[in-house]
Design a protein around this motif. Structure first.
Motif, PDB file in Angstrom:
ATOM      1  N   LEU A 111       8.500   4.250  -2.260  1.00  0.00           N
ATOM      2  CA  LEU A 111       8.722   2.759  -2.757  1.00  0.00           C
ATOM      3  C   LEU A 111       8.975   2.634  -4.278  1.00  0.00           C
ATOM      4  O   LEU A 111       9.317   1.546  -4.679  1.00  0.00           O
ATOM      5  CB  LEU A 111       7.474   1.801  -2.223  1.00  0.00           C
ATOM      6  N   MET A 112       8.104   3.340  -5.090  1.00  0.00           N
ATOM      7  CA  MET A 112       8.091   3.348  -6.410  1.00  0.00           C
ATOM      8  C   MET A 112       9.352   3.604  -7.074  1.00  0.00           C
ATOM      9  O   MET A 112       9.806   3.268  -8.084  1.00  0.00           O
ATOM     10  CB  MET A 112       7.004   4.435  -7.057  1.00  0.00           C
ATOM     11  N   TRP A 140       1.477  -3.063  -6.124  1.00  0.00           N
ATOM     12  CA  TRP A 140       0.173  -2.436  -5.438  1.00  0.00           C
ATOM     13  C   TRP A 140       0.224  -1.021  -5.502  1.00  0.00           C
ATOM     14  O   TRP A 140      -0.718  -0.293  -5.254  1.00  0.00           O
ATOM     15  CB  TRP A 140      -0.285  -2.798  -4.324  1.00  0.00           C
ATOM     16  N   LEU A 141       1.481  -0.592  -6.034  1.00  0.00           N
ATOM     17  CA  LEU A 141       1.630   0.957  -5.825  1.00  0.00           C
ATOM     18  C   LEU A 141       1.002   1.882  -6.836  1.00  0.00           C
ATOM     19  O   LEU A 141       0.475   2.805  -6.516  1.00  0.00           O
ATOM     20  CB  LEU A 141       3.041   1.189  -5.924  1.00  0.00           C
ATOM     21  N   ASP A 142       1.024   1.312  -8.092  1.00  0.00           N
ATOM     22  CA  ASP A 142       0.010   2.193  -9.174  1.00  0.00           C
ATOM     23  C   ASP A 142      -1.310   2.035  -8.665  1.00  0.00           C
ATOM     24  O   ASP A 142      -2.124   2.938  -9.063  1.00  0.00           O
ATOM     25  CB  ASP A 142       0.411   1.485 -10.519  1.00  0.00           C
ATOM     26  N   TYR A 192      -5.598   0.956   0.434  1.00  0.00           N
ATOM     27  CA  TYR A 192      -4.706   1.885   0.636  1.00  0.00           C
ATOM     28  C   TYR A 192      -4.956   3.389   0.064  1.00  0.00           C
ATOM     29  O   TYR A 192      -5.018   4.320   0.704  1.00  0.00           O
ATOM     30  CB  TYR A 192      -3.337   1.418   0.307  1.00  0.00           C
ATOM     31  N   VAL A 242       4.184   5.823  -0.846  1.00  0.00           N
ATOM     32  CA  VAL A 242       4.144   5.375  -2.197  1.00  0.00           C
ATOM     33  C   VAL A 242       5.172   5.755  -3.053  1.00  0.00           C
ATOM     34  O   VAL A 242       5.885   4.960  -3.870  1.00  0.00           O
ATOM     35  CB  VAL A 242       2.684   5.427  -2.536  1.00  0.00           C
ATOM     36  N   ASP A 243       5.692   7.091  -2.893  1.00  0.00           N
ATOM     37  CA  ASP A 243       6.620   7.762  -3.998  1.00  0.00           C
ATOM     38  C   ASP A 243       7.728   7.037  -3.752  1.00  0.00           C
ATOM     39  O   ASP A 243       8.648   6.754  -4.603  1.00  0.00           O
ATOM     40  CB  ASP A 243       6.502   9.168  -3.901  1.00  0.00           C
ATOM     41  N   SER A 273      -2.500  -7.231  -5.351  1.00  0.00           N
ATOM     42  CA  SER A 273      -2.145  -5.935  -5.611  1.00  0.00           C
ATOM     43  C   SER A 273      -3.307  -5.143  -5.729  1.00  0.00           C
ATOM     44  O   SER A 273      -3.277  -3.904  -5.089  1.00  0.00           O
ATOM     45  CB  SER A 273      -1.592  -5.906  -7.109  1.00  0.00           C
ATOM     46  N   ARG A 297      -2.269   4.709  -6.334  1.00  0.00           N
ATOM     47  CA  ARG A 297      -2.396   5.973  -6.968  1.00  0.00           C
ATOM     48  C   ARG A 297      -3.752   6.191  -7.671  1.00  0.00           C
ATOM     49  O   ARG A 297      -4.333   7.122  -7.397  1.00  0.00           O
ATOM     50  CB  ARG A 297      -1.072   6.351  -7.755  1.00  0.00           C
ATOM     51  N   TYR A 331      11.961  -2.179  -9.050  1.00  0.00           N
ATOM     52  CA  TYR A 331      11.103  -3.223  -8.644  1.00  0.00           C
ATOM     53  C   TYR A 331      11.587  -4.647  -8.579  1.00  0.00           C
ATOM     54  O   TYR A 331      11.592  -5.608  -7.854  1.00  0.00           O
ATOM     55  CB  TYR A 331       9.774  -3.217  -9.492  1.00  0.00           C
ATOM     56  N   GLY A 342      -3.746  -2.208  -2.707  1.00  0.00           N
ATOM     57  CA  GLY A 342      -3.797  -0.944  -3.603  1.00  0.00           C
ATOM     58  C   GLY A 342      -4.988  -0.268  -3.467  1.00  0.00           C
ATOM     59  O   GLY A 342      -5.143   1.200  -3.070  1.00  0.00           O
TER      60      GLY A 342
END
Length: 310
Positions: free
Chosen positions: A151-152, A183-185, A129, A148-149, A122, A188, A156, A126
């Motif tokens: 996918l979030m 890995w999304l958070d 990216y 990312v938005d 992650s 960001r 989950y 992340g």
């Protein structure tokens, strides 16, 4: 939290002391000193070290293997299967007569592996990216962050459960599924930090002398994200362990003969009515100690690495 470890022009390097503390120490030395003054963080680090030693070398003290069945206790586990040094069952046995100590060692090893490897995947995905999106900016940044938005917005745990069902229930799939979705958070966070770093003097100097963007990201941007990445990683590991435990609690995670904290806690909870409370307490103890230790360790690292507290 921004740490200026990127390369700067020689004049700036010779004429500035921003990378040194007031007494001549580097920022990392100062952070280390501040960290070891935090008793809760140091205690948590020691606790995690003991848990790691238990996971790596606990088998050496086991009298029974994790798959071996003690036939003498079957039929009366509540009385004959209680924790005992004489029988070699230090944590007692489970409902099938297997040594709970050996299985707790195995479960600790699997859960820590899932947490650490999942967090590592992650953080790596992340960070790169988010740093790429933040450095280039513009339309590329907008497209990458809208991905990312989207996918979030997808649940989950639902995606993880579908992933495990479609590709099979194995430890490898658990590693990949947890790591690649979480890995999304981090992306960001890395993107936000990169936006504040890319206009620094040392980055502008690298651009002026013709350094390629890929090299700037790898040599100047990402090293300055280490403080944030380290703190976030310590908080991400317990999240990965919780996700794995929840999946295993539902019966979709680690499968027999392997086990994990989630599977052990599930088995212990189902046997409480039969008077075998030790089946729940021992894995639950290691579960809580590890989670709280990571949380306190993350708080200690954040306090030590935050320049505003210096």
């Amino acid at each position: 939290m921004v740490f200026l470890f990127g390369r700067r022009p020689q004049a700036a390097i010779s004429g500035s002391r921003t990378d040194r503390g007031p007494d001549g120490r580097s920022l990392w030395q100062d952070a280390r000193t501040r960290f070891f003054r935090n008793r809760a963080a140091v205690t948590s680090l020691v606790a995690l070290a003991l848990v790691a030693v238990f996971a790596l070398f606990g088998d050496l003290a086991a009298s029974w293997s994790n798959e071996e069945i003690d036939w003498s206790v079957l039929g009366n586990v509540a009385e004959k299967g209680a924790p005992s040094l004489a029988s070699g069952h230090y944590f007692g046995v489970d409902e099938l007569g297997r040594d709970l100590y050996a299985r707790t060692v195995q479960g600790t090893r699997v859960s820590l592996m899932v947490g650490i490897v999942g967090a590592l995947i992650s953080v790596v995905v992340g960070t790169f990216y988010g740093a790429t999106a933040g450095y280039f900016g513009g339309r590329l940044d907008s497209v990458m962050m809208r991905i990312v938005d989207v996918l979030m917005a997808i649940p989950y745990m639902f995606v993880l459960i579908i992933f495990m069902v479609v590709f099979g229930r194995s430890i490898l799939m658990l590693f990949v599924g947890i790591g690649l979705i979480s890995w999304l958070d981090m992306a960001r966070i890395a993107r936000g930090q990169t936006l504040s770093i890319k206009n620094r003097e040392f980055v502008e100097a690298a651009v002026a002398i013709g350094v390629r963007p890929r090299r700037i990201i790898a040599r100047h941007i990402i090293p300055n994200l280490l403080g944030v990445v380290i703190v976030y990683a310590t908080l991400l590991v317990p999240s990965m362990i919780i996700y794995e435990s929840f999946i295993s609690f539902l019966g979709l995670g680690v499968q027999e003969p392997d086990t994990s904290w989630g599977a052990l806690i599930n088995d212990g909870a189902s046997q409480m009515q039969y008077g075998t409370l030790w089946q729940l307490l021992f894995p639950l103890f290691f579960f809580f100690v590890t989670l709280f230790s990571f949380f306190f360790l993350g708080d200690g690292l954040r306090d030590a690495l935050d320049p505003k507290d210096r």
